[in-house]
Design a protein around this motif. Structure first.
Motif, PDB file in Angstrom:
ATOM      1  N   LEU A  76      86.102  60.140  23.502  1.00  0.00           N
ATOM      2  CA  LEU A  76      85.194  59.158  22.846  1.00  0.00           C
ATOM      3  C   LEU A  76      83.919  59.041  23.433  1.00  0.00           C
ATOM      4  O   LEU A  76      82.805  58.858  22.872  1.00  0.00           O
ATOM      5  N   ALA A 121      90.008  59.177  26.059  1.00  0.00           N
ATOM      6  CA  ALA A 121      88.741  58.247  26.139  1.00  0.00           C
ATOM      7  C   ALA A 121      87.710  59.319  26.689  1.00  0.00           C
ATOM      8  O   ALA A 121      86.410  58.873  26.487  1.00  0.00           O
ATOM      9  N   GLU A 155      88.429  51.088  24.380  1.00  0.00           N
ATOM     10  CA  GLU A 155      87.779  52.121  23.691  1.00  0.00           C
ATOM     11  C   GLU A 155      86.451  51.843  23.351  1.00  0.00           C
ATOM     12  O   GLU A 155      85.393  52.560  23.646  1.00  0.00           O
TER      13      GLU A 155
END
Length: 288
Positions: free
Chosen positions: A72, A69, A16
């Motif tokens: 993010l 992902a 992350e």
């Protein structure tokens, strides 16, 4: 760099951090971001029929990790142009293949497959050793956006490639560049202490600084916007670079320096930084 930035995704906290770092890099460079997850199934046979195959279950999990992902990445850099890719096979092998057409491959320091006590993942080591483009391993969570870029300089071919990468990064980020040369070679000092030099240890240190300054002259001319700080230490390169990394946002090193043993694809200095640096580490191979 016009090629895409590839980042390995595996659902781990480390990955992350890598996704966020890579998204900002891709947006700043105006290049696409490829989020890649690779899953591999070891075939097994059982008389019991499962409602969902193991391979499909892993694929579903991979797609979910890629979706998270992507969120993010967009949160970190809303303007980034991204795509997600689910691939089958060993993660290291697939990411090495991705590196052939990438400008940069970004990884977390340790993924879900890491063993307790290991501070660097096997995929990161494999990419740093065999990747076809620069590899960045993102370490630490602290925001270091205003801190300098540090590059290790030792006169080797990989060092020259690292210097080129580091100057470009420092210029793009608008931060100083710390060019560090560490020498603790007694034979080198003895050479300088004999005629025609006849230098003391301090004078030899100054001579090393002069050589470093002259070696960077062409790069300083090309990147006049970059403030360059020269650091010469009579110490081991790994120790000196780790000290400098405390106040850096990125440390750039060649995959194997002048002191590397023949046959070693990843040098001891780059390995030490991958294991212990408090910031992101870029490992540059000669052909990167």
């Amino acid at each position: 760099m016009s090629k895409p930035i590839v980042v390995g995704v595996d659902g781990s906290t480390s990955a992350e951090h890598a996704v966020r770092w890579a998204a900002k890099q891709a947006a700043g460079r105006h290049v696409p971001l490829r989020l890649v997850h690779a899953c591999m199934v070891i075939e097994a046979y059982t008389p019991v029929t499962l409602p969902v195959s193991v391979s499909e279950a892993l694929a579903q999990q991979g797609r979910e990790w890629l979706r998270e992902a992507a969120l993010l990445a967009k949160e970190a850099a809303p303007e980034v142009d991204l795509s997600t890719h689910l691939r089958s096979g060993p993660a290291a092998q697939r990411l090495i293949e991705e590196s052939e057409s990438a400008g940069l491959v970004v990884l977390g320091s340790r993924g879900l497959g890491g063993f307790t006590g290991l501070v660097i993942g096997s995929v990161a080591v494999a990419l740093s050793t065999h990747g076809h483009c620069p590899i960045v391993v993102v370490r630490g969570e602290e925001d270091r956006a205003e801190k300098p870029v540090v590059v290790g300089v030792d006169g080797s071919a990989t060092s020259e490639a690292a210097v080129a990468f580091a100057f470009e990064e420092a210029s793009r980020l608008g931060v100083p560049l710390v060019a560090l040369h560490a020498w603790s070679d007694l034979s080198l000092y003895m050479k300088f202490s004999l005629p025609p030099y006849g230098l003391t240890w301090t004078e030899a240190q100054d001579e090393q600084r002069r050589i470093l300054d002259e070696g960077l002259a062409g790069w300083r001319e090309k990147y006049r916007d970059v403030e360059v700080r020269l650091v010469v230490t009579a110490d081991r390169p790994a120790h000196s670079l780790l000290e400098a990394a405390r106040d850096a946002q990125l440390v750039v090193v060649g995959s194997r320096g002048r002191g590397g043993l023949k046959g070693m694809l990843l040098g001891s200095t780059s390995q030490a930084l991958l294991h212990h640096a408090p910031c992101a580490v870029a490992v540059i191979r000669p052909h990167s």
